[in-house]
Design a protein around this motif. Structure first.
Motif, short mmCIF file in Angstrom:
data_model
loop_
_atom_site.label_atom_id
_atom_site.label_comp_id
_atom_site.label_asym_id
_atom_site.label_seq_id
_atom_site.Cartn_x
_atom_site.Cartn_y
_atom_site.Cartn_z
N LEU A 125 91.57 -4.75 49.75
CA LEU A 125 90.57 -4.09 48.91
C LEU A 125 91.19 -2.91 48.17
O LEU A 125 90.85 -2.64 47.01
CB LEU A 125 89.39 -3.62 49.76
CG LEU A 125 88.51 -4.75 50.32
CD1 LEU A 125 87.43 -4.17 51.24
CD2 LEU A 125 87.87 -5.54 49.19
N ALA A 126 92.11 -2.20 48.82
CA ALA A 126 92.79 -1.10 48.15
C ALA A 126 93.60 -1.63 46.97
O ALA A 126 93.64 -1.00 45.89
CB ALA A 126 93.70 -0.37 49.13
N THR A 127 94.25 -2.78 47.14
CA THR A 127 94.99 -3.39 46.05
C THR A 127 94.06 -3.76 44.91
O THR A 127 94.33 -3.46 43.74
CB THR A 127 95.73 -4.65 46.54
OG1 THR A 127 96.61 -4.30 47.61
CG2 THR A 127 96.52 -5.29 45.41
N ALA A 128 92.95 -4.42 45.23
CA ALA A 128 92.01 -4.86 44.20
C ALA A 128 91.42 -3.68 43.45
O ALA A 128 91.29 -3.71 42.21
CB ALA A 128 90.90 -5.69 44.84
N GLU A 129 91.07 -2.62 44.17
CA GLU A 129 90.49 -1.44 43.52
C GLU A 129 91.51 -0.75 42.62
O GLU A 129 91.16 -0.24 41.55
CB GLU A 129 89.95 -0.49 44.58
CG GLU A 129 88.72 -1.04 45.29
CD GLU A 129 88.38 -0.29 46.56
OE1 GLU A 129 89.16 0.61 46.95
OE2 GLU A 129 87.34 -0.60 47.17
N GLY A 130 92.77 -0.73 43.06
CA GLY A 130 93.81 -0.16 42.21
C GLY A 130 94.00 -0.95 40.94
O GLY A 130 94.12 -0.39 39.84
N LEU A 131 94.00 -2.27 41.06
CA LEU A 131 94.15 -3.12 39.89
C LEU A 131 92.97 -3.00 38.94
O LEU A 131 93.11 -3.12 37.72
CB LEU A 131 94.31 -4.58 40.33
CG LEU A 131 95.60 -4.92 41.07
CD1 LEU A 131 95.47 -6.29 41.75
CD2 LEU A 131 96.79 -4.91 40.13
N ALA A 132 91.79 -2.73 39.49
CA ALA A 132 90.58 -2.64 38.67
C ALA A 132 90.53 -1.37 37.83
O ALA A 132 89.69 -1.25 36.93
CB ALA A 132 89.34 -2.69 39.58
#
Length: 227
Positions: A67-74
């Motif tokens: 989720l941290a990865t996805a939020e960073g990409l977003a």
């Protein structure tokens, strides 16, 4: 051969179901660290009767980091600002690891060697034991963020650099690339997917060599992939 981008519903399903699988298989560590396949199958029989609710079925450290990865990409950031953002978010996740049993490689990289905000603070020194699958477990979102064939250079950069923030050994960060690569090619024709799987490693090598990323033990992953 035309490529198609999965629908929003497919993206949502990929994110949700990957985490459902994590909660199902983690089970507070009971399944994750069980060495008996038949026992796991017995415990997971009758899926319709299983309720995936904490505290019995928490998500593991893999979900928190994914989720941290996805939020960073977003955030829409690219290049070094994105890598700094991911490093910052990975460090922050260490405050949400109680009962999740993060692996020692992730703990070492996140807590003691990442310095987000500093020049190249998202890079850690080479660790010959920094392998494992922890980095790969958080990289599906990278493939979803860069699904087009023309975005492959960005997928290679972000997957390798984000993976080596904790797993500096090639068998660690190339696992990140593999998961991101397959996750991002879901809308590609099958023939194109199969060909590109064999072609992506030389491209990854070009990036690693150009970026000065440690490449010791690279042949092990390369040779295994080709087999």
């Amino acid at each position: 051969m035309e490529e198609t981008v999965p629908s929003v519903e497919a993206y949502e399903a990929a994110m949700v179901l990957s985490r459902v699988g994590d909660a199902l298989g983690y089970q507070g560590g009971r399944c994750e660290y069980c060495t008996s396949g038949p026992q796991i199958h017995t415990e997971l029989a009758g899926l319709e009767a299983i309720t995936l609710e904490p505290p019995e079925r928490p998500v593991s450290d893999d979900t928190v980091l994914h989720l941290a990865t996805a939020e960073g990409l977003a955030t829409g950031l690219e290049g070094e600002p994105l890598l700094q953002e991911l490093a910052c978010r990975y460090v922050a996740t260490m405050g949400d690891m109680e009962g999740r049993k993060p692996g020692p490689t992730s703990m070492l990289g996140d807590t003691s060697q990442l310095w987000p905000g500093e020049p190249e603070g998202y890079r850690i020194p080479f660790n010959p034991t920094g392998a494992g699958c922890g980095a790969a477990m958080r990289s599906l979102a990278i493939g979803l963020r860069y699904p087009h064939a023309w975005e492959l250079p960005m997928l290679i950069q972000v997957s390798i650099e984000s993976g080596r923030m904790t797993h500096h050994h090639p068998t660690g960060y190339l696992g990140t690339l593999a998961v991101a690569r397959f996750g991002g090619s879901g809308g590609w024709p099958r023939a194109l997917r199969e060909l590109s799987c064999l072609r992506v490693l030389p491209l990854a090598w070009d990036y690693v060599e150009g970026a000065g990323v440690a490449a010791a033990a690279w042949p092990f992953f390369r040779d295994t992939w080709h087999r």
